[in-house]
Design an enzyme around this catalytic site. Structure first.
Site, PDB file in Angstrom:
ATOM      1  CG  HIS A  76      -1.735   1.244   1.388  1.00 12.86           C
ATOM      2  ND1 HIS A  76      -1.690   2.063   2.492  1.00 12.86           N
ATOM      3  CD2 HIS A  76      -2.640   1.813   0.540  1.00 12.86           C
ATOM      4  CE1 HIS A  76      -2.542   3.071   2.340  1.00 12.86           C
ATOM      5  NE2 HIS A  76      -3.120   2.935   1.154  1.00 12.86           N
ATOM      6  CB  SER A  77       0.738   4.225   0.362  1.00 14.52           C
ATOM      7  OG  SER A  77       0.979   5.602   0.276  1.00 14.52           O
TER       8      SER A  77
END
Length: 233
Positions: A76-77
């Protein structure tokens, strides 16, 4: 079924997957949610030396020590950079890479270089002025598309400052992971900082899925996210 390794982004810890992991396990999958060095319950290990290599080693060692194979590796991210490095080191153990609103980098690129210019400036300024030159303070959750007060209350006390070095360290990729299938999931109901990364994924021929939620999909849309991950597995 599949073995998932879910890697959190900046400021978070493995706990951020608490609403997604049970859904994947209920579907029969094995799920691991490591916390990266210097963050959350491992914040006592934070120092200016913690960088991208540190976090890559965290996840690589987890996979190797537990002898995990056929891994669906989700980042994520910021963790898009982490899973890129991990898959490059142990491609034979990874079945699929999944970039969740995440950086899609090439060899030599830094995370900060892939941010929109205004966002990169804000991060650098925050690190210099409030982060003693080596930390990125937690951003306001409203900026990330978190609007429900219950979600804000759950996230806020758990978030910790993030080591800036992880954003300025360059990716070191040999190309070993290029043969590992990849997919991108974009969260489209916020300022869409990662839209350009979704475009990169499309240029590379990866499938791109869109979720109608903010950047914190694992908190704000856990069922929808789990469904996509199950489909990708």
């Amino acid at each position: 079924m599949s073995t998932f390794v879910l890697v959190h982004g900046a400021w978070h810890g493995g706990w951020c997957w608490d609403r997604v992991a049970p859904l994947l396990r209920a579907a029969g999958h094995e799920v691991h949610t490591p916390t990266l060095t210097g963050l959350s319950e491992r914040a006592h290990l934070l120092s200016p030396q913690v960088g991208l290599d540190t976090h890559t080693e965290d996840v690589t060692r987890l996979i190797e020590v537990l002898d995990l194979t056929d891994v669906v590796l989700v980042g994520h991210s910021y963790a898009g950079h982490v899973i890129s490095m991990v898959a490059d080191r142990v491609p034979e153990r990874i079945r699929r890479r999944v970039f969740l609103d995440a950086f899609v980098g090439s060899d030599g690129e830094t995370a900060v270089s892939l941010q929109p210019e205004t966002v990169a400036h804000h991060w650098a300024e925050s690190a210099a002025e409030q982060g003693f030159g080596w930390l990125v303070p937690v951003r306001k959750l409203s900026v990330l598309g978190v609007t429900e007060q219950a979600d804000v209350d759950w996230l806020t006390p758990r978030l910790t400052a993030h080591p800036w070095k992880t954003y300025t360290d360059p990716l070191r990729l040999s190309g070993a992971a290029d043969a590992v299938p990849a997919a991108f999931i974009e969260c489209v109901s916020w300022m869409r900082v990662f839209q350009s990364q979704a475009d990169r994924a499309r240029e590379r021929g990866w499938p791109v899925h869109e979720l109608e939620t903010g950047h914190e999909a694992m908190v704000t849309a856990p069922k929808a996210l789990a469904d996509v991950l199950h489909e990708l597995a």
